[in-house]
Design a protein around this motif. Sequence first.
Motif, short mmCIF file in Angstrom:
data_model
loop_
_atom_site.label_atom_id
_atom_site.label_comp_id
_atom_site.label_asym_id
_atom_site.label_seq_id
_atom_site.Cartn_x
_atom_site.Cartn_y
_atom_site.Cartn_z
N TYR A 94 -6.45 -2.51 11.65
CA TYR A 94 -6.10 -3.07 12.96
C TYR A 94 -4.93 -4.05 12.86
CZ TYR A 94 -10.56 -0.94 14.07
OH TYR A 94 -11.58 -0.05 14.20
N TYR A 95 -4.90 -4.79 11.77
CA TYR A 95 -3.79 -5.73 11.58
C TYR A 95 -2.45 -5.01 11.41
CZ TYR A 95 -6.77 -9.90 10.92
OH TYR A 95 -7.64 -10.95 11.08
N LEU A 96 -2.49 -3.84 10.80
CA LEU A 96 -1.24 -3.11 10.55
C LEU A 96 -0.48 -2.83 11.85
CD1 LEU A 96 -2.25 -0.67 7.68
CD2 LEU A 96 -0.40 -2.37 7.60
N ASN A 97 -1.23 -2.76 12.96
CA ASN A 97 -0.56 -2.54 14.25
C ASN A 97 0.23 -3.76 14.70
OD1 ASN A 97 -1.71 0.00 14.41
ND2 ASN A 97 -3.58 -0.81 15.38
N LEU A 98 -0.05 -4.90 14.10
CA LEU A 98 0.54 -6.15 14.57
C LEU A 98 1.71 -6.61 13.70
CD1 LEU A 98 -2.79 -8.12 15.30
CD2 LEU A 98 -1.56 -6.52 16.78
N VAL A 99 2.08 -5.78 12.74
CA VAL A 99 3.14 -6.16 11.79
C VAL A 99 4.21 -5.08 11.79
CG1 VAL A 99 3.59 -6.80 9.39
CG2 VAL A 99 1.32 -7.13 10.33
N THR A 100 5.47 -5.51 11.71
CA THR A 100 6.53 -4.49 11.64
C THR A 100 6.92 -4.21 10.19
OG1 THR A 100 8.34 -6.08 11.69
CG2 THR A 100 7.49 -5.31 13.83
N ILE A 101 7.49 -3.05 9.98
CA ILE A 101 7.96 -2.69 8.65
C ILE A 101 9.07 -3.65 8.21
CG2 ILE A 101 9.21 -0.86 7.40
CD1 ILE A 101 7.47 1.14 8.80
N GLY A 102 9.90 -4.04 9.19
CA GLY A 102 10.97 -4.99 8.87
C GLY A 102 10.42 -6.30 8.34
N ASP A 137 -8.38 -10.25 4.02
CA ASP A 137 -9.23 -10.97 3.05
C ASP A 137 -9.53 -12.38 3.55
OD1 ASP A 137 -8.85 -8.92 1.23
OD2 ASP A 137 -7.38 -10.01 0.02
N ILE A 138 -8.45 -13.04 3.95
CA ILE A 138 -8.54 -14.47 4.27
C ILE A 138 -9.27 -14.69 5.59
CG2 ILE A 138 -7.15 -16.49 4.91
CD1 ILE A 138 -5.02 -15.45 2.87
N THR A 139 -8.89 -13.90 6.60
CA THR A 139 -9.40 -14.19 7.94
C THR A 139 -10.80 -13.64 8.18
OG1 THR A 139 -8.22 -12.24 8.72
CG2 THR A 139 -7.13 -14.37 9.00
N ILE A 140 -11.18 -12.61 7.45
CA ILE A 140 -12.50 -12.03 7.70
C ILE A 140 -13.60 -13.04 7.33
CG2 ILE A 140 -13.12 -10.85 5.53
CD1 ILE A 140 -13.60 -8.33 7.42
N MET A 155 2.35 -15.14 1.69
CA MET A 155 1.16 -14.42 2.17
C MET A 155 0.44 -15.23 3.24
SD MET A 155 1.48 -11.92 0.26
CE MET A 155 2.46 -11.64 -1.20
N ILE A 156 0.41 -16.55 3.02
CA ILE A 156 -0.25 -17.44 3.99
C ILE A 156 0.53 -17.42 5.30
CG2 ILE A 156 -1.00 -19.83 4.38
CD1 ILE A 156 -2.24 -19.19 1.85
N GLU A 157 1.87 -17.48 5.16
CA GLU A 157 2.71 -17.47 6.34
C GLU A 157 2.49 -16.18 7.13
OE1 GLU A 157 6.74 -18.63 5.19
OE2 GLU A 157 7.44 -17.40 6.89
N GLN A 158 2.47 -15.07 6.43
CA GLN A 158 2.29 -13.79 7.10
C GLN A 158 0.89 -13.68 7.74
OE1 GLN A 158 3.97 -10.62 4.76
NE2 GLN A 158 4.24 -9.35 6.57
N THR A 159 -0.09 -14.22 7.05
CA THR A 159 -1.45 -14.24 7.60
C THR A 159 -1.47 -15.00 8.93
OG1 THR A 159 -2.46 -14.15 5.41
CG2 THR A 159 -3.84 -15.00 7.18
N ASN A 160 -0.84 -16.16 8.93
CA ASN A 160 -0.87 -16.96 10.16
C ASN A 160 -0.10 -16.31 11.30
OD1 ASN A 160 -2.60 -18.87 9.11
ND2 ASN A 160 -0.95 -20.18 8.33
N GLU A 161 0.95 -15.59 10.97
CA GLU A 161 1.66 -14.84 12.02
C GLU A 161 0.75 -13.80 12.65
OE1 GLU A 161 5.92 -14.98 9.77
OE2 GLU A 161 5.46 -13.12 10.82
N ILE A 162 0.01 -13.11 11.80
CA ILE A 162 -0.92 -12.08 12.30
C ILE A 162 -2.01 -12.72 13.16
CG2 ILE A 162 -2.70 -10.42 11.59
CD1 ILE A 162 -0.87 -9.77 9.14
#
Length: 327
Positions: A94-102, A137-140, A155-162
């Motif tokens: 589900y998270y993969l829908n919220l992230v771009t390849i870029g 991993d982190i948010t679950i 990784m933390i930065e990207q987690t918080n963006e998601i």
Amino acid sequence: MRPRILTGDRPTGKLHLGHYVGSLQNRVALQNRYDQYIMIADVQALTDHFNAPQQIKKHILEVAKDYLSVGIDPHKTTLLIQSHIPEIAELTIYYLNLVTIGRLGRNPTVKSEIQQKGFKDEIPAGFFCYPVNQAADITIFQAEWIPVGADQLPMIEQTNEIVRRFNRIYQVDFLKECQAILSATPRLVGIDGKSKATKTLGNAIYLSDSPETIKQKVFQMYTDPNHLKVSDPGSIEGNVVFTYLDAFHTDKEAVASLKKDYQRGGLGDVTIKNILNDTLQHWLAPMRAQRETLQEKMVWEILHEGTQSARKLAQKTMQHVREVVGV
Ligand code: TRP
């Protein structure tokens, strides 16, 4: 309730002194103040070791023994195996829908790993997307604090963006942003003195090394190539023996006085290597004794129990997620 923290390691090899200095010693201390979760991230390890599943499987047990032998206490810390919590894989989708390849392509840690591994135009999609898996991993587990080295900050930065994107799109607030607890210690140099200690470079001393192997490695350590005679003045800059004495010798004054003698001349490499060897042997002996008490069955039980209790938490989070994403 104590605040929850989560860390993890990819089980691709046994843990070494670099892991101890960089994270294990922190975790042993943090388990007294936090509700600590340590994840053996076998699914993440498979993203670049998918063709070596036996290696990963074997190291789950080795890494768990490393944790328990250095003083991770299963009554204070929940140890868990990532692959045994399939909800993490589901959340990743589900998270993969919220992230771009870029955006994934700009993650500096992944970028440098891609270079190191020489993937070039053949980057496995699973590897490319592992930061999203790590966000799951982190948010679950709703972990608030993540004790890591600086390489994990992206990784933390990207987690918080998601998290922000998820909460905004679905108009909820149950996903929480997390914060790093940055380890202050720099990465430990390898015995060759060239770069940090890693399994791949074969320049690390393992927590599970035998006394003979430790001694051998200490005597291979890079010192000062211009320090030919005992009476010559020696340099402590980049001298691995002194780096390790700084990290592991408990008497800082004694180390300072050894440094002075070495720089002045009259202190030989054999002497300082013997001192370091004694220091490491003395320090590792109780850990080795602890490791010897760990029966495989017992370790698997600890992992099973930790994973079961962590999974309950993950299932709770997933119930909410499924509702809001509409499945
Ligand atoms: N990426 C981390 C590493 O390579 C391991 C890891 C997986 C992790 N999941 C995590 C670290 C969650 C912190 C939180 O070392």
